[in-house]
Design a protein around this motif. Structure first.
Motif, PDB file in Angstrom:
ATOM      1  N   PRO A 281      -0.644  -4.408  -2.028  1.00 16.35           N
ATOM      2  CA  PRO A 281       0.185  -6.204  -2.985  1.00 16.35           C
ATOM      3  C   PRO A 281      -0.279  -7.173  -4.051  1.00 16.35           C
ATOM      4  O   PRO A 281      -0.625  -7.199  -3.454  1.00 16.35           O
TER       5      PRO A 281
ATOM      6  N   ASP B 125     -13.857  -5.221  -6.287  1.00 17.96           N
ATOM      7  CA  ASP B 125     -11.968  -4.501  -6.393  1.00 17.96           C
ATOM      8  C   ASP B 125     -11.538  -5.033  -7.406  1.00 17.96           C
ATOM      9  O   ASP B 125     -10.720  -5.653  -7.916  1.00 17.96           O
TER      10      ASP B 125
ATOM     11  N   ARG C 247      -7.009  -1.979  -2.838  1.00 21.64           N
ATOM     12  CA  ARG C 247      -6.664  -0.941  -3.841  1.00 21.64           C
ATOM     13  C   ARG C 247      -5.093  -0.313  -3.918  1.00 21.64           C
ATOM     14  O   ARG C 247      -4.297  -0.717  -4.476  1.00 21.64           O
ATOM     15  N   GLN C 248      -4.588  -0.807  -2.070  1.00 24.79           N
ATOM     16  CA  GLN C 248      -3.381  -0.546  -2.205  1.00 24.79           C
ATOM     17  C   GLN C 248      -2.243  -1.771  -1.461  1.00 24.79           C
ATOM     18  O   GLN C 248      -1.400  -2.007  -0.929  1.00 24.79           O
TER      19      GLN C 248
ATOM     20  N   ALA D  99     -11.117   1.343  -1.703  1.00 24.21           N
ATOM     21  CA  ALA D  99      -8.840   2.270  -1.146  1.00 24.21           C
ATOM     22  C   ALA D  99      -7.830   2.182  -0.762  1.00 24.21           C
ATOM     23  O   ALA D  99      -7.282   1.723  -1.089  1.00 24.21           O
ATOM     24  N   GLY D 100      -8.278   1.008   0.039  1.00 21.94           N
ATOM     25  CA  GLY D 100      -7.738   0.548   0.846  1.00 21.94           C
ATOM     26  C   GLY D 100      -7.157  -1.311   0.197  1.00 21.94           C
ATOM     27  O   GLY D 100      -6.264  -1.595   0.309  1.00 21.94           O
TER      28      GLY D 100
END
Length: 290
Positions: free
Chosen positions: A178, A91, A175-176, A172-173
């Motif tokens: 903020p 990430d 990237r969510q 994916a989590g």
């Protein structure tokens, strides 16, 4: 509207046939067989709860439960921890991330295959790759799969190696989340570990919970690895006798299909209870932002 409904049901027909013929039908049949004495040759004979009470005195079944629970309780946390660690690393914007993501995901696609189980058996064998590597530093290896004290550990390592699917979900989590939360924490002087502990982990708990439930269910259903590595015996000394492997042995090795059906439903109950317990416990540690 009625024409639309008819068209919808026509398109759903293949799926409905598969649901009832391939899933629901066999489940109901196995539920009936769980209360019978059935050897695949003679007609099933109704015996009530005898198969279930028989489990209470089946020492080999008790051992298979111990092996399976050990496998689940050790391999799943290690797998999720490794998946989360690599997801955090990726990430951060590693160059060629798409390539690394694909490479790391590959073991999840292959980990349950017969080919990988055979490869794993070769790696941890007496003349396997692991012992060859140990020999280069002067350490004498052993037959890791043939030793009861380490055989289960090799299967745990195999399950941990298939971290790709939960890693992709973790990524994916991540990237969510903020970025403004991290920026505000950095302004307040929070270090990397504190940001991870107070921001990343709390906001990622729904994803952790999702992966936990899926991987626990998947681990309880593990079969191929133990079957191939042990040659279908659960050896050495039943140290790799998973519950599913013992179920297979009773049903297709001893033709005790009634008892095997009862074992299958008992496994379903175990998974359902643990899943329900996870949902209840999630109220105390899973944080939903909304």
């Amino acid at each position: 509207m009625k024409k639309d409904n008819v068209a919808a049901y026509l398109f759903l027909t293949p799926w409905l046939i598969g649901l009832f013929v391939i899933t629901v039908g066999p489940m109901l049949a196995s539920l009936y067989l769980a209360f019978t004495d059935y050897n695949l040759i003679q007609a099933p004979e109704w015996i009530g709860f005898e198969n279930f009470t028989r489990m209470l005195s089946d020492e080999r079944l008790h051992n298979s439960l111990r092996v399976t629970f050990t496998y689940v309780l050790v391999s799943v946390p290690l797998q999720l921890a490794l998946a989360l660690l690599l997801a955090v690393v990726l990430d951060r914007g590693v160059r060629g991330m798409a390539f690394y993501r694909s490479i790391f995901y590959l073991p999840s696609l292959l980990g349950s295959s017969v080919a990988i189980a055979i490869l794993w058996k070769q790696v941890f064998g007496t003349e396997g790759l692991l012992n060859q590597l140990l020999a280069t530093v002067g350490i004498e290896g052993k037959g890791w799969i043939s030793d009861p004290s380490t055989a289960l550990g090799t299967l745990i390592a195999l399950n941990v190696w298939t971290f790709g699917a939960p890693m992709v979900i973790f990524l994916a989590g991540l990237r969510q989340i903020p970025s403004m939360y991290y920026e505000a924490a950095a302004v307040d002087g929070a270090g990397a570990w504190r940001r991870f502990r107070t921001i990343t982990l709390p906001l990622l708990t729904p994803i952790i919970f999702f992966n936990l439930v899926l991987q626990v269910i998947h681990a309880f259903q593990s079969f191929t690895q133990a079957f191939v590595v042990s040659g279908g015996t659960g050896g050495p000394s039943d140290s790799t006798m998973f519950y599913t492997l013992y179920l297979y042995d009773r049903g297709f090795g001893n033709f005790d299909m009634g008892y095997a059906s009862a074992m299958a439903w008992f496994l379903l109950i175990i998974i359902a209870v643990l899943t329900a317990a996870n949902f209840v416990a999630s109220k105390y540690w899973v944080f939903y932002e909304n």
